[in-house]
Enzyme design. Structure first.
Site, mmCIF file in Angstrom:
data_model
loop_
_atom_site.group_PDB
_atom_site.id
_atom_site.type_symbol
_atom_site.label_atom_id
_atom_site.label_comp_id
_atom_site.label_asym_id
_atom_site.label_seq_id
_atom_site.Cartn_x
_atom_site.Cartn_y
_atom_site.Cartn_z
ATOM 1 C CB SER A 17 -0.965 0.000 1.185
ATOM 2 O OG SER A 17 -0.300 0.207 2.406
ATOM 3 C CG HIS A 114 9.516 1.845 11.928
ATOM 4 N ND1 HIS A 114 9.761 0.499 11.816
ATOM 5 C CD2 HIS A 114 9.186 2.073 13.229
ATOM 6 C CE1 HIS A 114 9.596 -0.070 13.010
ATOM 7 N NE2 HIS A 114 9.255 0.863 13.882
HETATM 8 C C1 GAR Z 1 3.753 -0.648 6.727
HETATM 9 O O1 GAR Z 1 2.985 -0.383 7.876
HETATM 10 C C2 GAR Z 1 5.206 -0.299 6.969
HETATM 11 O O2 GAR Z 1 5.381 0.857 7.748
HETATM 12 C C3 GAR Z 1 5.679 -1.516 7.707
HETATM 13 O O3 GAR Z 1 5.073 -2.586 7.031
HETATM 14 C C4 GAR Z 1 3.834 -2.155 6.473
HETATM 15 C C5 GAR Z 1 3.842 -2.471 5.007
HETATM 16 O O4 GAR Z 1 2.601 -2.198 4.434
HETATM 17 N N1 GAR Z 1 7.104 -1.623 7.694
HETATM 18 C C6 GAR Z 1 7.784 -2.141 8.708
HETATM 19 O O5 GAR Z 1 7.270 -2.574 9.715
HETATM 20 C C7 GAR Z 1 9.287 -2.161 8.503
HETATM 21 N N2 GAR Z 1 9.932 -2.527 9.725
HETATM 22 P P1 GAR Z 1 2.471 -2.026 2.866
HETATM 23 O O6 GAR Z 1 3.117 -3.257 2.235
HETATM 24 O O7 GAR Z 1 0.996 -2.008 2.622
HETATM 25 O O8 GAR Z 1 3.147 -0.762 2.457
#
Ligand code: GAR
Length: 206
Positions: A17, A114
């Site tokens: 996302s 993050h």
């Molecule tokens: C997001 O919340 C991002 O901040 C987190 O993973 C999710 C990915 O969502 N990242 C971490 O925790 C890194 N340590 P997405 O694939 O929908 O962007």
């Protein structure tokens, strides 16, 4: 003013996302100086790969299991980054700690999102860590990547209050909304040459 066009690579492991938010902000003209040229996933069927293809962006699965160690795996990624003339690497839900092979080449040109207010709650499951700790305010952080785990110079942070009736899921989803705002904004600033790293601080020159 920095008029150079930047080719971005986005490293992903999942739903994508945040990748989508970056693509949308480029397509609607909010980030005029950059394009997403390449998406690399360490997970074969990550939905982020599907999103890339929907926008005509090359998406490559690099299988960590095919390499003896992190250096070998990252060397393959580096080869693609060079092939695509990448100037900025985004970690958008990329669930690995970046090692020296990539970092040596992209320090100051690699940005992570993050889902907590760093330096609190680094690492995995940050929203859950914050929720379980009972904090009243959490949020998200965009930062340059350094050798540590979520320790690099901070570019933008956004607070998200924890509500009385929040669950981990509702908190995580309100944090995610803010991630989708501050990540593209940080990329816009970088692409415009507005971010100066001074020691451990990032100065935003508007
Ligand atoms: C997001 O919340 C991002 O901040 C987190 O993973 C999710 C990915 O969502 N990242 C971490 O925790 C890194 N340590 P997405 O694939 O929908 O962007």
């Amino acid at each position: 003013m920095n008029n150079t066009h930047i080719n971005i690579a986005v490293l992903v492991s999942g739903r994508g996302s945040n990748l989508q938010a970056i693509i949308d902000n480029i397509e609607n003209g909010t980030i005029p100086d950059a394009s997403v040229s390449l998406v690399i996933s360490d997970i074969k069927d990550a939905y982020a790969m599907e999103r890339s293809k929907n926008h005509g962006i090359d998406a490559i699965f690099v299988d960590p299991a095919s390499y003896p160690d992190k250096a070998g795996f990252e060397s393959k990624i580096l080869q693609f980054l060079k092939e695509y003339n990448i100037g900025l690497v985004l970690l958008a839900g990329y669930m690995r700690v970046v090692g020296p092979v990539l970092l040596d080449q992209f320090k100051g040109r690699m940005i992570n999102i993050h889902p907590a207010l760093l330096p609190s709650f680094p690492g995995l499951h940050a929203q859950q860590q914050a929720f379980d700790q009972g904090v009243k305010v959490s949020g998200c952080t965009v930062h340059f990547v350094d050798e540590g785990v979520d320790t690099g110079p901070i570019i933008i942070q956004k607070c998200v209050p924890v509500l009385e009736d929040d669950t981990r899921e509702t908190l995580a989803s309100r944090i995610l909304e803010q991630e989708h705002r501050i990540f593209p904004e940080a990329v816009r600033l970088f692409a415009r040459g507005k971010l100066n790293i001074e020691g451990h601080k990032v100065r935003v020159i508007e």
